[in-house]
Design a protein around this motif. Structure first.
Motif, short mmCIF file in Angstrom:
data_model
loop_
_atom_site.label_atom_id
_atom_site.label_comp_id
_atom_site.label_asym_id
_atom_site.label_seq_id
_atom_site.Cartn_x
_atom_site.Cartn_y
_atom_site.Cartn_z
N TYR A 1 7.53 -3.49 11.63
CA TYR A 1 9.05 -3.42 11.46
C TYR A 1 9.38 -2.49 10.63
CZ TYR A 1 9.41 -8.83 12.53
OH TYR A 1 9.41 -9.87 13.38
N ASP A 2 10.67 -1.66 10.91
CA ASP A 2 11.08 -0.83 10.08
C ASP A 2 11.72 -1.04 8.62
OD1 ASP A 2 11.77 2.17 9.99
OD2 ASP A 2 13.85 1.36 10.07
N ILE A 3 11.44 -0.42 7.68
CA ILE A 3 12.34 -0.47 6.53
C ILE A 3 12.58 0.76 6.15
CG2 ILE A 3 10.15 -0.47 4.87
CD1 ILE A 3 11.51 -2.56 2.99
N TYR A 4 13.99 0.94 5.42
CA TYR A 4 14.40 2.14 5.38
C TYR A 4 15.16 2.30 4.06
CZ TYR A 4 17.97 6.08 5.54
OH TYR A 4 18.58 6.97 4.94
N GLY A 5 15.19 3.51 3.47
CA GLY A 5 15.55 3.57 2.10
C GLY A 5 15.30 5.04 1.57
N LEU A 6 16.13 5.33 0.50
CA LEU A 6 15.72 6.56 -0.15
C LEU A 6 15.91 6.45 -1.61
CD1 LEU A 6 18.77 8.79 0.62
CD2 LEU A 6 18.59 6.64 1.48
N THR A 7 15.41 7.36 -2.38
CA THR A 7 15.45 7.29 -3.70
C THR A 7 16.79 7.11 -4.59
OG1 THR A 7 13.31 8.69 -3.63
CG2 THR A 7 14.23 8.25 -5.71
N GLU A 8 17.35 8.15 -3.86
CA GLU A 8 18.84 8.39 -4.52
C GLU A 8 19.67 7.14 -4.42
OE1 GLU A 8 17.16 10.09 -2.38
OE2 GLU A 8 17.66 12.08 -2.26
N GLY B 1 7.98 2.55 6.92
CA GLY B 1 8.94 3.15 6.58
C GLY B 1 8.63 4.38 5.79
N ALA B 2 9.58 4.94 5.10
CA ALA B 2 9.49 6.13 4.22
C ALA B 2 9.34 7.73 5.04
CB ALA B 2 8.44 5.99 3.50
N GLU B 3 9.13 7.55 6.27
CA GLU B 3 9.05 8.79 7.06
C GLU B 3 9.42 8.29 8.47
OE1 GLU B 3 4.78 9.56 7.10
OE2 GLU B 3 4.34 8.01 8.27
N PRO B 4 10.12 9.27 9.26
CA PRO B 4 10.41 9.05 10.52
C PRO B 4 9.13 8.70 11.37
CG PRO B 4 11.07 11.29 9.93
CD PRO B 4 9.99 10.67 9.11
N TRP B 5 9.45 7.60 12.13
CA TRP B 5 8.53 7.19 13.25
C TRP B 5 9.18 6.71 14.69
CZ3 TRP B 5 6.40 1.46 13.20
CH2 TRP B 5 7.65 0.68 12.60
N GLY C 1 0.07 8.68 2.42
CA GLY C 1 1.62 8.38 2.33
C GLY C 1 2.27 8.88 3.14
N LYS C 2 3.18 9.84 2.72
CA LYS C 2 4.23 10.60 3.89
C LYS C 2 3.29 11.65 4.66
CE LYS C 2 8.58 9.89 1.30
NZ LYS C 2 9.66 9.61 1.78
N ALA C 3 3.39 11.46 5.82
CA ALA C 3 2.29 12.59 6.67
C ALA C 3 3.11 13.95 6.69
CB ALA C 3 2.07 12.07 8.13
N ARG D 1 21.26 13.50 4.68
CA ARG D 1 20.52 14.35 5.94
C ARG D 1 20.02 13.71 7.19
NH1 ARG D 1 22.51 19.84 4.87
NH2 ARG D 1 23.12 19.57 2.84
N ASP D 2 19.94 12.40 7.00
CA ASP D 2 19.22 11.68 8.05
C ASP D 2 20.24 11.58 9.12
OD1 ASP D 2 16.81 11.15 6.51
OD2 ASP D 2 17.63 9.35 5.65
N LEU D 3 19.64 11.68 10.43
CA LEU D 3 20.26 11.67 11.42
C LEU D 3 20.23 10.44 12.39
CD1 LEU D 3 20.02 15.36 12.87
CD2 LEU D 3 21.81 14.44 11.46
N SER E 1 0.76 -1.15 -0.01
CA SER E 1 -0.02 0.02 -0.14
C SER E 1 0.77 1.25 0.01
CB SER E 1 -1.02 0.01 1.25
OG SER E 1 -1.90 -1.20 1.28
N TYR E 2 2.07 1.12 -0.42
CA TYR E 2 2.79 2.36 -0.66
C TYR E 2 2.38 2.67 -2.22
CZ TYR E 2 6.22 1.46 2.97
OH TYR E 2 6.85 1.25 4.12
N GLY E 3 2.69 4.23 -2.45
CA GLY E 3 2.27 4.66 -3.66
C GLY E 3 3.13 3.89 -4.69
N GLY F 1 15.49 11.93 12.64
CA GLY F 1 14.82 13.03 11.77
C GLY F 1 15.88 13.45 10.80
N ARG F 2 15.60 14.29 9.89
CA ARG F 2 16.66 14.86 8.85
C ARG F 2 16.97 16.11 9.39
NH1 ARG F 2 16.09 13.13 3.96
NH2 ARG F 2 16.84 15.20 3.30
N SER F 3 18.31 16.34 9.11
CA SER F 3 18.85 17.47 9.89
C SER F 3 18.01 18.81 9.22
CB SER F 3 20.43 17.74 9.57
OG SER F 3 20.37 17.59 7.82
#
Ligand code: DLL
Length: 433
Positions: A231-238, A210-214, A421-423, A300-302, A132-134, A324-326
């Motif tokens: 469970y957490d899942i992490y990632g970023l487009t780049e 994932g896709a947003e901090p929680w 999606g991302k809040a 930028r993720d801390l 149910s991610y976009g 969070g992100r800086s």
């Protein structure tokens, strides 16, 4: 269950060796095929010959989101476009989107990374996973989709939205796992409750969020509301999309697949590398990607990194929950405030729903800081003293954690718009002036 034991449990010495070989190769690849990287390296007076091992990584230049924007759309590709079989993009809030191109091999290593995550959650070919991610330019939908197919599981390609139907199909198809943002999971949990269908009629056991901090408190909230393990899942487009890393059954940090995505932690001010355990900005070098490799990409993720072997047997480095992100950090009246701190406090107090908004404004040259939070229906009251009492409780708690007194506005149940999606929870109106 471990998808790729050789890699996921490899001893540190062998992993460093593998990473060194791959780093050297990728640096050569970008030097010869991406003018942007060649120019940057020439400016620093280095050539691929200066990179012998991972120890040399700090000789390499950083890459930023701005570099991707400046080279929009295909300027950072390291292969001819005829080799690129998929494009994804991330819009961000301002400016041009950033675009990432994947070769067939890149897609394969990405789905392998997601497959490792799914196994770490205890999923297998026997299981049905509702994604149910976009779907679309966002990497969440297709990234999870390919991973589920890689392990031979059954994918329900729902995408986000159409919430009633999500519930119906999750129920009728017997989905065992749900993949979406934590904020959308909250909305789905609420909708399940409203539907009147008993929770026991759902097969759902696992959340892939994932896709947003929680926060940890948000995890507890969702686990309780849905009766699942989240469970957490992490990632970023780049870097790839979802599946750069994930939690295992011990949920003691997010394992990063460092044979593909080499992580570092740097001090975001001095840009100097920080030792293991210290919190700073996460930086990745993709050491196996062909299409659009990233050299020392500043996320930028801390977070911080832990290289100890996990109880699950994996040696893959673990990162702590992203604070969070800086660029998400608010400086209000000189005090650093992370939205995740506000979330933690709200979820500690049983009278409140996990739905909140943060508004920052500048009035007469002074920062105004307002937190709007929904009260649970059973605590909602017309009596002003009861509401004032609640307001005092939460204000005091926020003040003691953040060191700053917000103006708390308690709002009616269900009055804050739910996210698909991302809040978007923070509105800093100071940036507009
Ligand atoms: O959000 C990829 C993704 C899709 C990850 C689905 C997980 C699940 P972007 O849109 O490029 O990619 O946003 C990446 O989101 O730098 C973090 O700031 C944040 N983020 C992603 N996962 C997490 C997480 C996708 N598990 C940005 N915890 C990242 C905290 C996360 N923040």
């Amino acid at each position: 269950m471990i998808w790729n034991e050789t890699i996921e449990c490899m001893n540190r010495k062998d992993m460093r060796k593998l990473q060194s070989i791959r780093l050297k190769k990728v640096v050569e690849h970008v030097y010869h095929n991406t003018p942007f990287y060649r120019k940057k390296m020439q400016e620093m007076g280095i050539t691929p010959d200066d990179i012998e091992s991972v120890e040399d990584i700090s000789k390499l230049p950083f890459t930023t989101k701005q570099d991707l924007r400046d080279n929009y759309p295909f300027g950072l590709m390291a292969v001819p476009m005829s080799e690129v079989v998929r494009l994804h993009a991330s819009s961000g809030t301002t400016g041009k989107p950033i675009v990432v191109g994947y070769t067939r091999k890149d897609l394969s290593l990405w789905s392998e990374s997601v497959a490792r995550c799914l196994y770490a959650y205890g999923l297998s070919k026997e299981d049905i996973v509702q994604v149910s991610y976009g779907y679309g330019l966002f990497t969440g939908g297709l990234g999870l989709h390919d991973g589920v197919q890689k392990i031979g599981g059954t994918v329900i390609p729902m995408s986000s939205g159409n919430t009633q139907k999500q519930i119906q199909l999750m129920h009728d198809f017997g989905a065992k796992a749900l993949a979406c943002t934590p904020s959308y999971a909250l909305f789905l949990a609420e909708t399940i409750k409203d539907s009147g269908i008993p929770r026991e009629e759902f097969q759902l056991k696992v959340g892939i969020f994932g896709a947003e901090p929680w926060t940890e408190n948000m995890r507890k909230e969702i686990e309780e509301a849905m009766g699942i393990k989240a469970y957490d899942i992490y990632g970023l487009t780049e870097i790839a999309g979802p599946g750069v890393g994930c939690e295992c059954e011990y949920q003691d940090g997010t394992h990063l697949w460092e044979d593909h995505f080499l992580p570092e932690i740097i001090d975001p001010e001095t840009l100097e590398p920080l030792p293991a355990g210290q919190q700073g900005e996460l930086v990745f070098t993709t050491i196996t990607k062909e299409g659009m490799p990233m050299i020392r990409y500043r996320t930028r993720d801390l977070t911080s990194l832990n290289y100890e072997t996990c109880c699950c047997g994996r040696t893959a480095v673990r990162m702590s929950r992203i604070m969070g992100r800086s660029d998400d950090m608010l400086i209000i009246r000189g005090v650093n405030v992370f939205p995740s701190q506000v979330e933690s406090v709200i979820l500690e107090l049983p009278e409140f729903e996990p739905h909140y908004l943060i508004f920052v404004d500048r009035i007469n040259n002074v920062d105004a800081f307002q937190v709007q939070v929904e009260v649970k229906p059973e605590f909602y009251s017309d009596e002003i003293t009861k509401i004032l009492d609640l307001k005092k409780r939460i204000t005091d708690r926020l003040q003691s954690v953040i060191g700053l007194q917000p103006d708390v506005k308690i709002v009616e149940p269900r009055s804050i718009e739910r996210s698909l999606g991302k809040a978007k929870r923070v509105f800093d109106n100071r940036k507009l002036v």
